[in-house]
Design a protein around this motif. Structure first.
Motif, PDB file in Angstrom:
ATOM      1  N   LYS A   1       0.836  -1.203   0.000  1.00  0.00           N
ATOM      2  CA  LYS A   1       0.000   0.000   0.000  1.00  0.00           C
ATOM      3  C   LYS A   1       0.876   1.259   0.000  1.00  0.00           C
ATOM      4  N   SER A   2       1.881   1.277   0.873  1.00  0.00           N
ATOM      5  CA  SER A   2       2.804   2.419   0.917  1.00  0.00           C
ATOM      6  C   SER A   2       3.628   2.520  -0.363  1.00  0.00           C
ATOM      7  N   MET A   3       4.016   1.363  -0.910  1.00  0.00           N
ATOM      8  CA  MET A   3       4.807   1.360  -2.141  1.00  0.00           C
ATOM      9  C   MET A   3       4.002   1.950  -3.302  1.00  0.00           C
ATOM     10  N   GLU A   4       2.738   1.587  -3.376  1.00  0.00           N
ATOM     11  CA  GLU A   4       1.872   2.154  -4.428  1.00  0.00           C
ATOM     12  C   GLU A   4       1.799   3.672  -4.301  1.00  0.00           C
ATOM     13  N   GLN A   5       1.752   4.174  -3.062  1.00  0.00           N
ATOM     14  CA  GLN A   5       1.702   5.625  -2.852  1.00  0.00           C
ATOM     15  C   GLN A   5       2.984   6.287  -3.344  1.00  0.00           C
ATOM     16  N   VAL A   6       4.130   5.698  -3.007  1.00  0.00           N
ATOM     17  CA  VAL A   6       5.415   6.248  -3.450  1.00  0.00           C
ATOM     18  C   VAL A   6       5.490   6.246  -4.976  1.00  0.00           C
ATOM     19  N   LEU A   7       5.094   5.124  -5.571  1.00  0.00           N
ATOM     20  CA  LEU A   7       5.218   5.000  -7.020  1.00  0.00           C
ATOM     21  C   LEU A   7       4.051   5.625  -7.783  1.00  0.00           C
ATOM     22  N   SER A   8       3.124   6.246  -7.045  1.00  0.00           N
ATOM     23  CA  SER A   8       2.093   7.036  -7.724  1.00  0.00           C
ATOM     24  C   SER A   8       2.662   8.408  -8.100  1.00  0.00           C
ATOM     25  N   ASN A   9       3.853   8.715  -7.573  1.00  0.00           N
ATOM     26  CA  ASN A   9       4.548   9.948  -7.927  1.00  0.00           C
ATOM     27  C   ASN A   9       5.175   9.756  -9.316  1.00  0.00           C
ATOM     28  N   LYS A  10       4.652  10.487 -10.292  1.00  0.00           N
ATOM     29  CA  LYS A  10       5.108  10.317 -11.681  1.00  0.00           C
ATOM     30  C   LYS A  10       6.600  10.606 -11.846  1.00  0.00           C
ATOM     31  N   LYS A  11       7.124  11.536 -11.048  1.00  0.00           N
ATOM     32  CA  LYS A  11       8.556  11.842 -11.147  1.00  0.00           C
ATOM     33  C   LYS A  11       9.390  10.621 -10.758  1.00  0.00           C
ATOM     34  N   CYS A  12       8.947   9.907  -9.721  1.00  0.00           N
ATOM     35  CA  CYS A  12       9.671   8.694  -9.302  1.00  0.00           C
ATOM     36  C   CYS A  12       9.624   7.635 -10.394  1.00  0.00           C
ATOM     37  N   VAL A  13       8.424   7.404 -10.932  1.00  0.00           N
ATOM     38  CA  VAL A  13       8.277   6.380 -11.974  1.00  0.00           C
ATOM     39  C   VAL A  13       9.044   6.781 -13.234  1.00  0.00           C
ATOM     40  N   ASN A  14       8.988   8.055 -13.596  1.00  0.00           N
ATOM     41  CA  ASN A  14       9.730   8.503 -14.786  1.00  0.00           C
ATOM     42  C   ASN A  14      11.229   8.303 -14.613  1.00  0.00           C
ATOM     43  N   PHE A  15      11.748   8.555 -13.393  1.00  0.00           N
ATOM     44  CA  PHE A  15      13.172   8.327 -13.165  1.00  0.00           C
ATOM     45  C   PHE A  15      13.485   6.833 -13.246  1.00  0.00           C
ATOM     46  N   LEU A  16      12.638   6.002 -12.661  1.00  0.00           N
ATOM     47  CA  LEU A  16      12.868   4.552 -12.720  1.00  0.00           C
ATOM     48  C   LEU A  16      12.836   4.063 -14.170  1.00  0.00           C
TER      49      LEU A  16
ATOM     50  N   GLY B   1      16.772   3.536  -3.193  1.00  0.00           N
ATOM     51  CA  GLY B   1      16.353   4.597  -2.270  1.00  0.00           C
ATOM     52  C   GLY B   1      14.909   5.015  -2.482  1.00  0.00           C
ATOM     53  N   ILE B   2      14.451   5.023  -3.730  1.00  0.00           N
ATOM     54  CA  ILE B   2      13.050   5.362  -4.010  1.00  0.00           C
ATOM     55  C   ILE B   2      12.141   4.329  -3.357  1.00  0.00           C
ATOM     56  N   PHE B   3      12.469   3.051  -3.514  1.00  0.00           N
ATOM     57  CA  PHE B   3      11.669   1.968  -2.956  1.00  0.00           C
ATOM     58  C   PHE B   3      11.722   1.955  -1.421  1.00  0.00           C
ATOM     59  N   LEU B   4      12.802   2.486  -0.859  1.00  0.00           N
ATOM     60  CA  LEU B   4      12.942   2.555   0.599  1.00  0.00           C
ATOM     61  C   LEU B   4      12.265   3.796   1.181  1.00  0.00           C
ATOM     62  N   GLY B   5      11.693   4.624   0.307  1.00  0.00           N
ATOM     63  CA  GLY B   5      10.924   5.778   0.766  1.00  0.00           C
ATOM     64  C   GLY B   5      11.706   7.057   0.944  1.00  0.00           C
ATOM     65  N   TYR B   6      12.964   7.092   0.497  1.00  0.00           N
ATOM     66  CA  TYR B   6      13.741   8.319   0.609  1.00  0.00           C
ATOM     67  C   TYR B   6      13.228   9.319  -0.428  1.00  0.00           C
ATOM     68  N   PRO B   7      13.282  10.603  -0.109  1.00  0.00           N
ATOM     69  CA  PRO B   7      12.840  11.602  -1.084  1.00  0.00           C
ATOM     70  C   PRO B   7      13.612  11.480  -2.405  1.00  0.00           C
ATOM     71  N   LEU B   8      12.918  11.681  -3.508  1.00  0.00           N
ATOM     72  CA  LEU B   8      13.527  11.547  -4.829  1.00  0.00           C
ATOM     73  C   LEU B   8      14.756  12.442  -4.969  1.00  0.00           C
ATOM     74  N   LYS B   9      14.696  13.662  -4.442  1.00  0.00           N
ATOM     75  CA  LYS B   9      15.827  14.594  -4.555  1.00  0.00           C
ATOM     76  C   LYS B   9      17.100  14.005  -3.930  1.00  0.00           C
ATOM     77  N   ASP B  10      16.922  13.232  -2.836  1.00  0.00           N
ATOM     78  CA  ASP B  10      18.076  12.624  -2.168  1.00  0.00           C
ATOM     79  C   ASP B  10      18.637  11.457  -2.985  1.00  0.00           C
ATOM     80  N   VAL B  11      17.748  10.698  -3.605  1.00  0.00           N
ATOM     81  CA  VAL B  11      18.184   9.584  -4.459  1.00  0.00           C
ATOM     82  C   VAL B  11      18.925  10.136  -5.678  1.00  0.00           C
ATOM     83  N   LEU B  12      18.336  11.175  -6.291  1.00  0.00           N
ATOM     84  CA  LEU B  12      18.971  11.787  -7.464  1.00  0.00           C
ATOM     85  C   LEU B  12      20.337  12.362  -7.094  1.00  0.00           C
ATOM     86  N   GLY B  13      20.410  13.062  -5.966  1.00  0.00           N
ATOM     87  CA  GLY B  13      21.683  13.641  -5.528  1.00  0.00           C
ATOM     88  C   GLY B  13      22.734  12.570  -5.287  1.00  0.00           C
ATOM     89  N   PHE B  14      22.344  11.473  -4.632  1.00  0.00           N
ATOM     90  CA  PHE B  14      23.279  10.394  -4.345  1.00  0.00           C
ATOM     91  C   PHE B  14      23.797   9.746  -5.623  1.00  0.00           C
TER      92      PHE B  14
END
Length: 198
Positions: A85-100, A132-145
């Motif tokens: 349920k939480s994963m679906e919420q994270v991946l409902s963010n189009k920016k996250c899915v587009n990066f993946l 990091g996206i799947f672990l719930g970290y903000p996308l900006k932090d994953v992108l920066g890393f």
């Protein structure tokens, strides 16, 4: 008078100690603030097998989370715990899915397909830092890393924080809150009560 050890009782105690340790580590996943957590299973082959048996026994009928057992190339074992349920919420963010998609995940988004792709990558030689996206970290932090974007490293907590700290602090605080709630549950409930609660 010599007391006999009830082996089954000792086994149950040791099993519950390991499971309670796991529950504390994945408390934020169970309670929903974190979509997933990955845990290494240490020990020799027999120890790993015993720990995985305990995990399967405890979590096989869990209503809140699912899990995937991952064998790495070097023979290591990891368990990926997922709150779908939480994963679906994270991946409902189009920016996250587009990066993946940009880093090679299927063009057509489907949770099971994305989780399958992540597992395949976790089994490969190169660690998938997009986890990091799947672990719930903000996308900006994953992108920066990963070296994308213009954000600068500003702090390290449980992960590296890039750019605006407040967004990351809020996520971190939610994780810590849920872990504390789970820790309190572990301290006040026995293993059977915990199984029913989760």
């Amino acid at each position: 008078m010599k007391l006999e050890c009830n082996k089954e009782c000792c086994d149950n105690k040791s099993n519950s100690i390991y499971i309670k340790r796991i529950l504390e580590m994945i408390g934020a996943v169970i309670l929903g603030s974190k979509p997933a957590e990955i845990i290494n299973v240490p020990g020799n082959d027999d120890v790993k097998k015993e720990k995985l048996t305990q995990i399967e026994s405890f979590f096989s009928n869990c209503s809140k989370i699912t899990y995937r057992i991952i064998t790495t190339r070097d023979g290591g074992k990891r368990v990926l715990f997922i709150n779908e349920k939480s994963m679906e919420q994270v991946l409902s963010n189009k920016k996250c899915v587009n990066f993946l998609k940009f880093v090679g995940y299927p063009y057509e988004y489907k949770l099971s397909a994305y989780m399958n792709e992540l597992v395949v990558r976790l089994q490969s030689e190169e660690f998938p830092h997009e986890i990091g996206i799947f672990l719930g970290y903000p996308l900006k932090d994953v992108l920066g890393f990963m070296g994308y974007g213009k954000y600068e490293l500003v702090e390290v907590r449980n992960w590296r924080i890039y750019g605006d700290k407040e967004i990351s602090y809020k996520v971190y605080d939610n994780f810590m809150r849920d872990k504390a709630i789970m820790k309190e549950m572990i301290e006040t409930m026995n293993i059977s009560e915990l199984r029913k609660a989760i």
